[in-house]
Design a protein around this motif. Structure first.
Motif, PDB file in Angstrom:
ATOM      1  N   ASP A  36      22.321 -16.418   6.651  1.00 17.64           N
ATOM      2  CA  ASP A  36      21.671 -17.671   6.261  1.00 17.64           C
ATOM      3  C   ASP A  36      22.498 -18.296   5.144  1.00 17.64           C
ATOM      4  OD1 ASP A  36      18.589 -18.921   6.712  1.00 17.64           O
ATOM      5  OD2 ASP A  36      19.712 -19.656   4.974  1.00 17.64           O
ATOM      6  N   ARG A  37      22.639 -19.611   5.212  1.00 16.65           N
ATOM      7  CA  ARG A  37      23.481 -20.258   4.210  1.00 16.65           C
ATOM      8  C   ARG A  37      22.805 -20.242   2.840  1.00 16.65           C
ATOM      9  NH1 ARG A  37      22.963 -26.446   6.282  1.00 16.65           N
ATOM     10  NH2 ARG A  37      20.756 -26.642   5.848  1.00 16.65           N
ATOM     11  N   ARG A  46       5.686 -24.574   4.747  1.00 12.83           N
ATOM     12  CA  ARG A  46       5.696 -25.671   5.728  1.00 12.83           C
ATOM     13  C   ARG A  46       4.562 -25.394   6.713  1.00 12.83           C
ATOM     14  NH1 ARG A  46      11.536 -24.909   7.433  1.00 12.83           N
ATOM     15  NH2 ARG A  46      11.030 -22.902   6.514  1.00 12.83           N
ATOM     16  N   ALA A  48       1.184 -24.218   8.149  1.00 11.54           N
ATOM     17  CA  ALA A  48      -0.114 -23.952   7.514  1.00 11.54           C
ATOM     18  C   ALA A  48      -0.892 -22.880   8.270  1.00 11.54           C
ATOM     19  CB  ALA A  48      -0.927 -25.248   7.465  1.00 11.54           C
ATOM     20  N   VAL A  49      -0.707 -22.839   9.592  1.00 14.07           N
ATOM     21  CA  VAL A  49      -1.449 -21.875  10.414  1.00 14.07           C
ATOM     22  C   VAL A  49      -0.551 -21.284  11.500  1.00 14.07           C
ATOM     23  CG1 VAL A  49      -3.724 -22.963  10.117  1.00 14.07           C
ATOM     24  CG2 VAL A  49      -2.261 -23.717  11.986  1.00 14.07           C
ATOM     25  N   PHE A 132      27.234 -20.813   8.692  1.00 10.87           N
ATOM     26  CA  PHE A 132      27.938 -21.018   9.963  1.00 10.87           C
ATOM     27  C   PHE A 132      28.656 -22.363   9.916  1.00 10.87           C
ATOM     28  CE2 PHE A 132      27.823 -23.378  13.933  1.00 10.87           C
ATOM     29  CZ  PHE A 132      28.481 -22.521  14.813  1.00 10.87           C
ATOM     30  N   ASP A 286      13.125 -24.453  15.670  1.00 10.86           N
ATOM     31  CA  ASP A 286      13.306 -25.889  15.415  1.00 10.86           C
ATOM     32  C   ASP A 286      14.666 -26.389  15.907  1.00 10.86           C
ATOM     33  OD1 ASP A 286      10.820 -26.004  14.248  1.00 10.86           O
ATOM     34  OD2 ASP A 286      11.492 -26.967  12.398  1.00 10.86           O
ATOM     35  N   MET A 299       6.224 -23.532  14.344  1.00  7.81           N
ATOM     36  CA  MET A 299       6.747 -22.190  14.061  1.00  7.81           C
ATOM     37  C   MET A 299       6.305 -21.214  15.156  1.00  7.81           C
ATOM     38  SD  MET A 299       5.938 -19.745  10.795  1.00  7.81           S
ATOM     39  CE  MET A 299       4.271 -19.347  11.330  1.00  7.81           C
ATOM     40  N   CYS A 300       5.052 -21.357  15.587  1.00  9.16           N
ATOM     41  CA  CYS A 300       4.549 -20.453  16.643  1.00  9.16           C
ATOM     42  C   CYS A 300       5.447 -20.535  17.876  1.00  9.16           C
ATOM     43  CB  CYS A 300       3.127 -20.840  17.046  1.00  9.16           C
ATOM     44  SG  CYS A 300       1.913 -20.646  15.744  1.00  9.16           S
TER      45      CYS A 300
HETATM   46  C1  LIG Z   1       4.420 -30.386   7.099  1.00  6.06           C
HETATM   47  C2  LIG Z   1       4.658 -29.355   8.134  1.00  6.06           C
HETATM   48  C3  LIG Z   1       3.594 -28.611   8.610  1.00  6.06           C
HETATM   49  C4  LIG Z   1       3.801 -27.631   9.567  1.00  6.06           C
HETATM   50  N1  LIG Z   1       2.740 -26.895   9.993  1.00  6.06           N
HETATM   51  C5  LIG Z   1       2.924 -25.937  10.915  1.00  6.06           C
HETATM   52  C6  LIG Z   1       1.860 -25.094  11.297  1.00  6.06           C
HETATM   53  O1  LIG Z   1       0.746 -25.206  10.782  1.00  6.06           O
HETATM   54  N2  LIG Z   1       2.094 -24.117  12.227  1.00  6.06           N
HETATM   55  C7  LIG Z   1       3.325 -23.936  12.784  1.00  6.06           C
HETATM   56  O2  LIG Z   1       3.462 -23.045  13.635  1.00  6.06           O
HETATM   57  N3  LIG Z   1       4.379 -24.710  12.420  1.00  6.06           N
HETATM   58  C8  LIG Z   1       4.208 -25.690  11.502  1.00  6.06           C
HETATM   59  N4  LIG Z   1       5.263 -26.440  11.088  1.00  6.06           N
HETATM   60  C9  LIG Z   1       6.588 -26.212  11.692  1.00  6.06           C
HETATM   61  C10 LIG Z   1       7.320 -25.019  11.076  1.00  6.06           C
HETATM   62  O3  LIG Z   1       7.366 -25.095   9.679  1.00  6.06           O
HETATM   63  C11 LIG Z   1       8.721 -24.935  11.647  1.00  6.06           C
HETATM   64  O4  LIG Z   1       8.654 -25.045  13.051  1.00  6.06           O
HETATM   65  C12 LIG Z   1       9.376 -23.592  11.304  1.00  6.06           C
HETATM   66  O5  LIG Z   1       9.475 -23.397   9.927  1.00  6.06           O
HETATM   67  C13 LIG Z   1      10.780 -23.562  11.923  1.00  6.06           C
HETATM   68  O6  LIG Z   1      11.310 -22.298  11.738  1.00  6.06           O
HETATM   69  P1  LIG Z   1      12.839 -22.014  12.116  1.00  6.06           P
HETATM   70  O7  LIG Z   1      13.048 -20.574  11.750  1.00  6.06           O
HETATM   71  O8  LIG Z   1      13.129 -22.477  13.485  1.00  6.06           O
HETATM   72  O9  LIG Z   1      13.670 -22.980  11.162  1.00  6.06           O
HETATM   73  P2  LIG Z   1      13.756 -23.027   9.565  1.00  6.06           P
HETATM   74  O10 LIG Z   1      12.557 -22.433   8.948  1.00  6.06           O
HETATM   75  O11 LIG Z   1      14.103 -24.429   9.232  1.00  6.06           O
HETATM   76  O12 LIG Z   1      14.973 -22.066   9.212  1.00  6.06           O
HETATM   77  C14 LIG Z   1      16.308 -22.429   9.490  1.00  6.06           C
HETATM   78  C15 LIG Z   1      17.206 -21.564   8.625  1.00  6.06           C
HETATM   79  O13 LIG Z   1      18.558 -21.834   9.019  1.00  6.06           O
HETATM   80  C16 LIG Z   1      19.353 -21.832   7.863  1.00  6.06           C
HETATM   81  N5  LIG Z   1      20.578 -22.573   8.136  1.00  6.06           N
HETATM   82  C17 LIG Z   1      20.726 -23.902   8.370  1.00  6.06           C
HETATM   83  N6  LIG Z   1      22.005 -24.203   8.547  1.00  6.06           N
HETATM   84  C18 LIG Z   1      22.703 -23.045   8.466  1.00  6.06           C
HETATM   85  C19 LIG Z   1      24.090 -22.704   8.565  1.00  6.06           C
HETATM   86  N7  LIG Z   1      25.026 -23.631   8.790  1.00  6.06           N
HETATM   87  N8  LIG Z   1      24.449 -21.414   8.431  1.00  6.06           N
HETATM   88  C20 LIG Z   1      23.533 -20.442   8.177  1.00  6.06           C
HETATM   89  N9  LIG Z   1      22.212 -20.719   8.053  1.00  6.06           N
HETATM   90  C21 LIG Z   1      21.809 -21.996   8.203  1.00  6.06           C
HETATM   91  C22 LIG Z   1      18.471 -22.492   6.802  1.00  6.06           C
HETATM   92  O14 LIG Z   1      18.894 -22.151   5.477  1.00  6.06           O
HETATM   93  C23 LIG Z   1      17.096 -21.907   7.147  1.00  6.06           C
HETATM   94  O15 LIG Z   1      16.815 -20.723   6.416  1.00  6.06           O
HETATM   95  C24 LIG Z   1       5.092 -27.408  10.104  1.00  6.06           C
HETATM   96  C25 LIG Z   1       6.166 -28.158   9.630  1.00  6.06           C
HETATM   97  C26 LIG Z   1       5.953 -29.108   8.651  1.00  6.06           C
HETATM   98  C27 LIG Z   1       7.133 -29.861   8.149  1.00  6.06           C
END
Ligand SMILES: Cc1cc2nc3c(=O)[nH]c(=O)nc-3n(C[C@H](O)[C@H](O)[C@H](O)COP(=O)(O)OP(=O)(O)OC[C@H]3O[C@@H](n4cnc5c(N)ncnc54)[C@H](O)[C@@H]3O)c2cc1C
Length: 493
Positions: A36-37, A46, A48-49, A132, A286, A299-300
């Motif tokens: 992770d960067r 982010r 909530a559930v 990356f 995401d 996130m789910c």
């Molecule tokens: C306001 C809000 C409310 C939400 N509510 C909900 C909810 O209630 N329930 C739910 O399920 N989801 C919810 N979500 C969505 C959820 O937060 C995201 O879908 C989830 O956090 C995505 O996880 P991820 O691991 O895919 O990405 P991220 O959590 O964004 O993680 C990506 C990681 O990649 C790393 N990264 C990026 N670029 C590089 C690189 N070049 N090299 C190495 N590492 C890198 C980053 O540092 C980060 O740690 C909500 C989102 C928001 C904004």
């Protein structure tokens, strides 16, 4: 370019999705490097559930019992009119069919900390502060260029998965474009701590008030979230002003007691990447899809991606399936994600209505349908279809997780590999999976529930995949042949 491999799987990005993928892939026997960067965990919430399927995946990772006490189980999730009439009501069962409460309110950083501790326990090679940059592929593997402390180096892996979030540098490097639903709504998100909540309602609510749509969530412990939709003409700068925030919170009469932990304006999107795989590189979470948060499923959905992908990558790397099985990842996951995005947008369209006359019409129509016993939006998400599944009854459904009288959960018996449960014992020579007879002692506590399930499916046997989805039902020998044939077909395809 390095020819030998540093790892089987390089996971880029350690948000919740990368954490889960790294842990599950390690449990499936892969050597994983996860980068992770960021040198530290993202400190602010982010999500909530999350739901019971996700707690079940946490269970497979060995962390559910640690995560459950960090969360709060809400009674229900409601969409209300401005005068507090209920438009949509989603009660939360404290124990659902998958063996856990249907919904958990969480503090995301606390949960992510547990996931990271688990990675350390599993001895996953986690490298923080490593970004990356780009990658190249050949027939045998992927070479990723990464940079840490200004120093460039390469990591060589058999496969790589970008779990690197919405801006996904991995997705960018592959040139993968996004399909945009053109749902684009700006909201102010406020995370607060209230040490003395008093009579503040402990709820998960959407207030569908055309004057100002608001989300109000009691998260875990003393944490409360509010989200306020921006109206036309309002800017992020306007909304982030503290005096403005306190005015917005006035109706809850708690401004004097709260600490604002985070204030940010987010633009809620709905996007799906057109390709989730390019050769030996895949994307998840995401990076592959984003959705507005009204269904609490972003996130789910990413964690479901990780569960779908981990065992398939392991099957390929261990030689028990061809690389083509990796195409079934997007085949299975994309329609599921799109169905959830449709739900999240349907919810968003109800909440985000700003025209007062249209809101009156919406309320009248929805309340009338509700009085007649119908609800406009369902959160019963579809089964998987296509992909690595047979066309038999229940194929693609998530197998339930019965609880024994002593509280033991069924998945503990399943372990991590594919399992065939059969009424009629099967000759066991060189099978590609574990076979358990329904009368086996280890199933005794669950036999009644399993017997009922098989009877309802009209089947002698069920083959359950490592991600707990039903591969198929029918005669045991047919299911084993179908599994073998599908792996072979995939190899030929
Ligand atoms: C306001 C809000 C409310 C939400 N509510 C909900 C909810 O209630 N329930 C739910 O399920 N989801 C919810 N979500 C969505 C959820 O937060 C995201 O879908 C989830 O956090 C995505 O996880 P991820 O691991 O895919 O990405 P991220 O959590 O964004 O993680 C990506 C990681 O990649 C790393 N990264 C990026 N670029 C590089 C690189 N070049 N090299 C190495 N590492 C890198 C980053 O540092 C980060 O740690 C909500 C989102 C928001 C904004």
């Amino acid at each position: 370019m390095k020819r030998d491999f540093d790892c089987d799987l390089l996971v880029v990005g350690l948000g919740p999705v990368g954490d889960v993928l790294s842990a599950l892939a390690t449990l499936h026997g892969l050597k994983v490097i996860a980068i992770d960067r960021s040198p530290t965990l993202f400190p602010l919430p982010r999500a909530a559930v999350f739901d019971h399927e996700i707690m079940r995946i946490f269970q497979a990772m060995g962390v559910a019992e640690r995560i459950a006490p960090l969360c709060r189980v809400p009674d229900r999730y409601q969409f209300l009119t401005a005068d507090r009439q209920v438009l949509l009501d989603f009660p939360v069962a404290p124990v659902g069919v998958f063996g856990w409460a249907e919904t958990y309110a969480l503090h995301q950083p606390a949960v992510e900390e547990v996931l990271r501790i688990r990675l350390a326990e599993l001895a996953v090679q986690v490298e923080l502060g490593v970004a990356f940059v780009q990658c190249t592929q050949d027939a045998a593997g992927v070479t990723a260029d990464v940079v840490a402390d200004g120093e460039a180096r390469q990591i060589r892996a058999r496969f790589m998965v970008g779990c690197d979030g919405s801006w996904s540098p991995v997705r960018e490097a592959l040139g993968i474009t996004l399909d945009d639903y053109n749902f684009d709504e700006p909201w102010l998100v406020l995370d607060t701590i209230i040490e003395n909540p008093g009579d503040l309602p402990i709820v998960c609510q959407q207030l569908c008030d055309p004057e100002r749509p608001v989300t109000h969530m009691a998260m875990s412990g003393q944490r409360f979230r509010w989200e306020f939709m921006l109206k036309p003409g309002e800017t992020a700068e306007d909304m982030l002003d503290d005096a403005r925030i306190h005015a917005l919170l006035n109706p809850w009469q708690c401004s004097d007691r709260l600490t604002i932990e985070r204030k940010a304006v987010y633009r809620f999107h709905a996007l799906v990447a057109k390709n989730w795989r390019d050769g030996r590189v895949l994307i998840a979470g995401d990076a592959a899809h984003q959705m507005p948060p009204f269904a609490g499923q972003g996130m789910c959905s990413g964690i479901r991606d990780a569960a779908n992908l981990a065992w398939k990558l392991a099957a390929v790397i261990h030689g028990s399936a061809s690389e083509a099985i990796l195409d079934t990842y997007q085949q299975e996951r994309e329609p599921h994600v799109r169905a959830i995005i449709a739900t999240a947008i349907a919810m968003g369209e109800i909440v985000c209505l700003l025209d007062p006359a249209a809101a009156v019409g919406r309320n009248a129509a929805m309340l009338a349908r509700k009085a007649a016993g119908a609800q406009d939006v369902s959160v019963a998400y579809p089964d998987l279809v296509g992909g690595f599944l047979t066309e038999t009854p229940q194929a693609g459904a998530l197998f339930p997780q019965p609880l024994a009288a002593d509280g033991d959960r069924f998945d503990a018996v399943l372990g991590l590999g594919p399992v065939l449960i059969a009424r009629t014992p099967l000759a066991t020579q060189a099978l590609p999976l574990r076979v358990v007879s329904l009368d086996a002692p280890e199933l005794a506590k669950f036999a009644e529930a399993l017997d009922r399930w098989l009877a309802d499916a009209g089947a002698d046997a069920v083959l359950i995949r490592p991600d707990r989805h039903v591969f198929g039902t029918g005669a045991a020998a047919d299911l084993v042949s179908a599994w073998r044939a599908m792996a072979e077909q995939e190899r030929v395809a």
